[in-house]
Scaffold this motif. Structure first.
Motif, PDB file in Angstrom:
ATOM      1  N   UNK A  56       0.846  -1.197   0.000  1.00 54.03           N
ATOM      2  CA  UNK A  56       0.000   0.000   0.000  1.00 54.03           C
ATOM      3  C   UNK A  56       0.880   1.244   0.000  1.00 54.03           C
ATOM      4  N   UNK A  57       0.346   2.330  -0.523  1.00 55.51           N
ATOM      5  CA  UNK A  57       0.961   3.641  -0.363  1.00 55.51           C
ATOM      6  C   UNK A  57       0.274   4.323   0.809  1.00 55.51           C
ATOM      7  N   UNK A  58       1.075   4.967   1.656  1.00 57.37           N
ATOM      8  CA  UNK A  58       0.558   5.623   2.857  1.00 57.37           C
ATOM      9  C   UNK A  58       1.213   6.984   3.028  1.00 57.37           C
ATOM     10  N   UNK A  59       0.597   7.808   3.814  1.00 54.33           N
ATOM     11  CA  UNK A  59       1.206   9.042   4.324  1.00 54.33           C
ATOM     12  C   UNK A  59       1.754   9.964   3.248  1.00 54.33           C
ATOM     13  N   UNK A  60       1.055  10.100   2.147  1.00 52.31           N
ATOM     14  CA  UNK A  60       1.525  11.017   1.124  1.00 52.31           C
ATOM     15  C   UNK A  60       1.253  12.460   1.510  1.00 52.31           C
ATOM     16  N   UNK A  61       2.260  13.324   1.325  1.00 49.05           N
ATOM     17  CA  UNK A  61       2.067  14.738   1.659  1.00 49.05           C
ATOM     18  C   UNK A  61       1.673  15.562   0.437  1.00 49.05           C
ATOM     19  N   UNK A  62       1.656  14.916  -0.739  1.00 48.96           N
ATOM     20  CA  UNK A  62       1.282  15.627  -1.950  1.00 48.96           C
ATOM     21  C   UNK A  62       2.348  16.564  -2.468  1.00 48.96           C
ATOM     22  N   UNK A  63       3.530  16.499  -1.885  1.00 44.06           N
ATOM     23  CA  UNK A  63       4.626  17.382  -2.296  1.00 44.06           C
ATOM     24  C   UNK A  63       5.872  16.570  -2.626  1.00 44.06           C
ATOM     25  N   UNK A  64       6.564  16.093  -1.583  1.00 44.95           N
ATOM     26  CA  UNK A  64       7.835  15.390  -1.765  1.00 44.95           C
ATOM     27  C   UNK A  64       7.825  13.941  -1.309  1.00 44.95           C
ATOM     28  N   UNK A  65       7.030  13.645  -0.302  1.00 40.59           N
ATOM     29  CA  UNK A  65       7.198  12.368   0.393  1.00 40.59           C
ATOM     30  C   UNK A  65       5.925  11.535   0.431  1.00 40.59           C
ATOM     31  N   UNK A 107      -1.600   9.540 -10.068  1.00 37.82           N
ATOM     32  CA  UNK A 107      -1.511   8.084  -9.948  1.00 37.82           C
ATOM     33  C   UNK A 107      -1.438   7.628  -8.497  1.00 37.82           C
ATOM     34  N   UNK A 108      -0.592   8.259  -7.723  1.00 38.45           N
ATOM     35  CA  UNK A 108      -0.283   7.749  -6.390  1.00 38.45           C
ATOM     36  C   UNK A 108      -1.211   8.264  -5.284  1.00 38.45           C
ATOM     37  N   UNK A 109      -1.488   9.539  -5.287  1.00 41.31           N
ATOM     38  CA  UNK A 109      -2.221  10.108  -4.152  1.00 41.31           C
ATOM     39  C   UNK A 109      -3.664   9.617  -4.067  1.00 41.31           C
ATOM     40  N   UNK A 110      -4.208   9.148  -5.169  1.00 40.86           N
ATOM     41  CA  UNK A 110      -5.586   8.662  -5.161  1.00 40.86           C
ATOM     42  C   UNK A 110      -5.735   7.314  -4.443  1.00 40.86           C
ATOM     43  N   UNK A 111      -4.623   6.603  -4.213  1.00 36.69           N
ATOM     44  CA  UNK A 111      -4.701   5.287  -3.565  1.00 36.69           C
ATOM     45  C   UNK A 111      -4.026   5.256  -2.185  1.00 36.69           C
ATOM     46  N   UNK A 112      -3.581   6.401  -1.707  1.00 37.30           N
ATOM     47  CA  UNK A 112      -2.943   6.462  -0.397  1.00 37.30           C
ATOM     48  C   UNK A 112      -3.966   6.062   0.674  1.00 37.30           C
ATOM     49  N   UNK A 113      -3.549   5.149   1.575  1.00 40.10           N
ATOM     50  CA  UNK A 113      -4.408   4.732   2.670  1.00 40.10           C
ATOM     51  C   UNK A 113      -3.945   5.386   3.968  1.00 40.10           C
ATOM     52  N   UNK A 114      -4.823   5.430   4.939  1.00 42.89           N
ATOM     53  CA  UNK A 114      -4.524   6.015   6.236  1.00 42.89           C
ATOM     54  C   UNK A 114      -3.648   5.051   7.035  1.00 42.89           C
ATOM     55  N   UNK A 115      -2.410   5.461   7.304  1.00 44.05           N
ATOM     56  CA  UNK A 115      -1.475   4.592   8.034  1.00 44.05           C
ATOM     57  C   UNK A 115      -1.929   4.323   9.470  1.00 44.05           C
ATOM     58  N   UNK A 116      -2.820   5.142   9.970  1.00 43.95           N
ATOM     59  CA  UNK A 116      -3.330   4.944  11.327  1.00 43.95           C
ATOM     60  C   UNK A 116      -4.415   3.869  11.375  1.00 43.95           C
TER      61      UNK A 116
END
Length: 148
Positions: free
Chosen positions: A84-93, A136-145
């Motif tokens: 999964x992709x998690x914790x995206x800040x929409x900028x760098x990380x 592509x990536x930010x639409x599938x980011x899940x909540x790491x919590x």
């Protein structure tokens, strides 16, 4: 399977004889290779390939990787690797999580995490994610919590 997060991107994996080390279980380095394969397969499924990275002069580079080796696995054992992709800040990380599950009993045998940073390939310096990455990536980011 009891996944840590909802809707994993999954890859089936089966350790082969060459993956087995002197202790007669899957070598830890094999898991790292599988995580890299899963990360690329997930990225490609989301529409971003290595060719796209080159064209955009950007890449999501691993800044930090951690792996918890929970149980051994053995040759010919059916496994499923989820990511999964998690914790995206929409900028760098952003982050990526991994969970390797043994099919026969549903036991989690490995958990992994990557901290990723967007870099400019030509310089190696951190740069903002291009629009293609965000789409592509930010639409599938899940909540790491949300881990169970």
């Amino acid at each position: 399977m009891d996944w840590d997060y909802p809707h994993p991107f999954t890859l089936p994996r089966v350790p082969e004889a060459a993956d087995i080390d002197g202790l007669n279980h899957t070598n830890n380095a094999v898991y790292v290779r599988w995580c890299e394969q899963a990360g690329w397969a997930h990225s490609e499924a989301l529409g971003l390939s290595l060719d796209d990275y080159r064209r955009l002069d950007r890449a999501m580079a691993i800044r930090r990787g951690e792996y918890d080796y929970l149980l051994p696995t053995f040759a010919d054992e059916a496994l499923v690797l989820g990511t999964w992709l998690v914790a995206g800040d929409g900028k760098l990380a952003m982050g990526r999580r991994f969970q390797l599950v043994r099919e026969r009993d549903g036991a989690t045998v490995l958990r992994g995490r990557w901290d990723l940073v967007c870099i400019e390939l030509s310089s190696g310096r951190p740069r903002r994610m291009p629009r293609e990455f965000l789409d592509a990536y930010m639409t599938v980011v899940v909540d790491a919590q949300a881990a169970s």
